[in-house]
Design a protein around this motif. Structure first.
Motif, PDB file in Angstrom:
ATOM      1  N   UNK A 177      -6.591  -9.539  -9.007  1.00 35.04           N
ATOM      2  CA  UNK A 177      -5.565  -9.056  -8.983  1.00 35.04           C
ATOM      3  C   UNK A 177      -4.780  -9.425 -10.427  1.00 35.04           C
ATOM      4  N   UNK A 178      -4.289  -8.219 -10.992  1.00 31.45           N
ATOM      5  CA  UNK A 178      -3.430  -8.826 -12.199  1.00 31.45           C
ATOM      6  C   UNK A 178      -2.179  -9.571 -11.838  1.00 31.45           C
ATOM      7  N   UNK A 179      -2.183 -10.351 -12.684  1.00 38.64           N
ATOM      8  CA  UNK A 179      -0.775 -11.300 -12.868  1.00 38.64           C
ATOM      9  C   UNK A 179       0.489 -10.314 -12.448  1.00 38.64           C
ATOM     10  N   UNK A 180       1.342 -10.923 -11.504  1.00 37.18           N
ATOM     11  CA  UNK A 180       2.418 -10.148 -10.981  1.00 37.18           C
ATOM     12  C   UNK A 180       2.108  -9.412  -9.797  1.00 37.18           C
ATOM     13  N   UNK A 181       1.177  -9.144  -9.249  1.00 31.27           N
ATOM     14  CA  UNK A 181       0.846  -8.393  -8.234  1.00 31.27           C
ATOM     15  C   UNK A 181       1.455  -9.296  -6.929  1.00 31.27           C
ATOM     16  N   UNK A 182       2.066  -8.499  -5.830  1.00 32.78           N
ATOM     17  CA  UNK A 182       2.779  -9.192  -5.132  1.00 32.78           C
ATOM     18  C   UNK A 182       2.054  -9.037  -3.624  1.00 32.78           C
ATOM     19  N   UNK A 183       1.686 -10.135  -2.941  1.00 31.83           N
ATOM     20  CA  UNK A 183       0.882 -10.385  -1.898  1.00 31.83           C
ATOM     21  C   UNK A 183       1.582 -10.704  -0.786  1.00 31.83           C
ATOM     22  N   UNK A 184       1.601  -9.915   0.382  1.00 33.26           N
ATOM     23  CA  UNK A 184       2.494 -10.294   1.563  1.00 33.26           C
ATOM     24  C   UNK A 184       2.041 -11.531   2.279  1.00 33.26           C
ATOM     25  N   UNK A 185       2.923 -12.079   2.493  1.00 30.30           N
ATOM     26  CA  UNK A 185       2.571 -13.500   2.997  1.00 30.30           C
ATOM     27  C   UNK A 185       3.642 -13.827   4.428  1.00 30.30           C
ATOM     28  N   UNK A 186       3.474 -15.005   5.079  1.00 27.21           N
ATOM     29  CA  UNK A 186       4.521 -15.203   6.243  1.00 27.21           C
ATOM     30  C   UNK A 186       5.729 -15.437   5.652  1.00 27.21           C
ATOM     31  N   UNK A 234     -10.630 -17.725   4.416  1.00 32.61           N
ATOM     32  CA  UNK A 234     -11.835 -18.268   5.108  1.00 32.61           C
ATOM     33  C   UNK A 234     -12.879 -17.481   5.107  1.00 32.61           C
ATOM     34  N   UNK A 235     -12.867 -16.302   5.486  1.00 35.18           N
ATOM     35  CA  UNK A 235     -14.008 -15.412   5.556  1.00 35.18           C
ATOM     36  C   UNK A 235     -13.559 -14.001   4.477  1.00 35.18           C
ATOM     37  N   UNK A 236     -14.388 -13.132   4.212  1.00 36.64           N
ATOM     38  CA  UNK A 236     -13.791 -11.884   3.240  1.00 36.64           C
ATOM     39  C   UNK A 236     -12.925 -11.169   4.300  1.00 36.64           C
ATOM     40  N   UNK A 237     -11.677 -10.658   3.602  1.00 41.36           N
ATOM     41  CA  UNK A 237     -10.999  -9.822   4.408  1.00 41.36           C
ATOM     42  C   UNK A 237     -10.184  -9.160   3.589  1.00 41.36           C
ATOM     43  N   UNK A 238      -8.986  -8.625   4.052  1.00 44.46           N
ATOM     44  CA  UNK A 238      -8.080  -7.475   3.646  1.00 44.46           C
ATOM     45  C   UNK A 238      -6.887  -8.150   3.421  1.00 44.46           C
ATOM     46  N   UNK A 239      -6.439  -8.240   2.051  1.00 43.33           N
ATOM     47  CA  UNK A 239      -4.985  -8.600   1.814  1.00 43.33           C
ATOM     48  C   UNK A 239      -4.165  -7.414   1.735  1.00 43.33           C
ATOM     49  N   UNK A 240      -2.714  -7.697   1.797  1.00 45.97           N
ATOM     50  CA  UNK A 240      -1.788  -6.389   1.629  1.00 45.97           C
ATOM     51  C   UNK A 240      -1.117  -6.679   0.400  1.00 45.97           C
ATOM     52  N   UNK A 241      -1.748  -5.976  -0.787  1.00 43.63           N
ATOM     53  CA  UNK A 241      -1.385  -6.125  -1.996  1.00 43.63           C
ATOM     54  C   UNK A 241      -0.367  -4.851  -2.471  1.00 43.63           C
ATOM     55  N   UNK A 242       0.775  -5.208  -2.810  1.00 46.95           N
ATOM     56  CA  UNK A 242       1.830  -3.944  -2.986  1.00 46.95           C
ATOM     57  C   UNK A 242       1.738  -2.827  -2.072  1.00 46.95           C
ATOM     58  N   UNK A 243       1.554  -3.404  -0.610  1.00 41.05           N
ATOM     59  CA  UNK A 243       1.286  -2.506   0.674  1.00 41.05           C
ATOM     60  C   UNK A 243       0.090  -1.929   0.624  1.00 41.05           C
ATOM     61  N   UNK A 244      -0.908  -2.156  -0.146  1.00 39.52           N
ATOM     62  CA  UNK A 244      -2.220  -1.543  -0.077  1.00 39.52           C
ATOM     63  C   UNK A 244      -3.261  -2.641   0.451  1.00 39.52           C
TER      64      UNK A 244
END
Length: 386
Positions: free
Chosen positions: A164-173, A282-292
């Motif tokens: 992920x390029x610096x600045x990319x927003x990841x959805x967290x709690x 903990x295992x390979x998965x999908x993050x929500x990066x900029x809503x994708x």
């Protein structure tokens, strides 16, 4: 001035023939320390010595001796790195990681050695060539390119890793967080449907890459996925990832570089330097990066590429030593990395959306076939659903 001899000592050294003002035929000897040797423009003789050395041949046909301990040596990562110059790489003792370029001769020596080949489907042939008393077996990629190997226990190809390029927003709690501000233990929102929706970050990698000087910049330059490129509001802001970063599309994980259409998903070759981040769950998965939905990092043997050490600085291709089989088997959804009807259908759907939302592409569709793209080694096919 040419024919310069550059010698290190018992301490770690950074040795580069361009520092001497020489114009060719230099000898660079690392000595006893853990050295970094770079041949640059000349046809050089590079000798690592007794330490754990990192050695790059550069742009000409070099002869490279790994020397004693655990070395990492390279003649060229791709043809664009040295125009296909024929390097002779002799790794010496120890368990070596060797980056070969087209037309290179590689002698792994003793120990358990791995050669990283340029992208392609490489097959060993029955043709052998003896040079300087060493017998090499020719390997071909099916496109007229060859390398010659001797004493090599395993091979792999240049691939990539999710970045992920610096600045990319990841959805967290705690809401969206820029990837560079994530910390180990942060709970991120996942979308792969296994385990809890909120899962902790267990590791974060970081690599600063000088694209202007990179021998294969197409392998690491950003891919821009424009807002709305994947669906209505997906992503909801522009998203930039590395070419091999798999995006979740229609039940498949597809490298971003294979989705380039010149309109809604485009290459950005004008970057001079970028900072990439790698986020592991903990295992390979999908993050929500900029809503994708986009994949997390999976450690398949190349974690050492994302530190700040000399090895990472020399080989920022994010794939050295990556075990493609481990990655394939651990993927949270089926990987789609081959040309075929499934990929064509996904592209057509994205192209239709792009035409309606963004207008005609700025470049020809042929730009989709970048030189970095992985083709599975002989006998291996990407895992499919069902």
């Amino acid at each position: 001035m040419s024919g310069t001899i550059i010698v290190g000592d018992q301490n770690p050294a950074n040795l580069n023939d361009s520092l001497t003002g020489g114009t060719g035929g230099n000898t660079i000897y690392g000595g006893q320390g853990d050295d970094t040797l770079v041949g640059a423009q000349q046809a050089d003789l590079l000798i690592g010595g007794a330490g754990a050395d990192s050695i790059v041949g550069g742009n000409s046909g070099d002869t490279i001796y790994g020397g004693g301990s655990y070395d990492s040596v390279t003649g060229a990562i791709t043809n664009s790195g040295d125009d296909g110059a024929s390097d002779t790489i002799i790794a010496g003792n120890g368990n070596d990681l060797i980056y070969a370029g087209w037309n290179d001769y590689v002698d792994g020596g003793t120990g358990t050695d791995t050669v990283v080949l340029p992208s392609g489907t490489w097959t060993g042939t029955s043709t052998t060539v003896t040079v300087g008393g060493t017998t090499y077996t020719r390997w071909d990629d099916g496109n007229g390119n060859s390398v010659y190997l001797s004493g090599v226990e395993s091979t792999t190809t240049i691939g990539g890793a999710p970045c992920y390029l610096e600045g990319t927003r990841i959805m967290t709690a705690r809401g969206e967080v820029a990837v560079e501000d994530l910390r180990i233990g942060d709970l991120v929102v996942t979308a792969h449907g296994r385990g809890p929706v909120l899962q902790p970050v267990v590791w974060i990698g970081k690599r600063r890459v000088n694209l202007a000087a990179h021998p294969n910049r197409a392998a690491v330059e950003p891919i821009l996925i424009r807002a709305g490129a994947l669906g209505e509001g997906v992503p909801f802001r522009d998203l930039r990832v590395s070419p091999e970063h798999a995006i979740f599309v229609d039940g498949r994980l597809v490298p971003a570089g294979l989705l380039v259409n010149g309109a809604s998903i485009v290459r950005e070759p004008w970057w001079q330097a970028v900072t990439w981040y790698h986020v592991e769950l903990p295992e390979h998965g999908l993050l929500m990066a900029e809503g994708a939905p986009a994949e997390s990092y999976f450690d398949a043997g190349n974690r050492q590429m994302f530190g700040e050490g000399a090895l990472a600085a020399l080989f920022p291709d994010f794939a050295a030593g990556r075990d493609e089989r481990r990655y394939e088997d651990a993927a949270c959804f089926p990987l789609l990395r081959e040309e075929g009807p499934e990929l064509a259908a996904i592209r057509a759907k994205l192209d239709d959306r792009a035409a309606a939302a963004f207008g005609p592409p700025a470049s020809a569709p042929a730009a989709r076939e970048p030189g970095w793209a992985i083709r599975m080694p002989a006998g291996r096919r990407a895992r499919r659903a069902g």
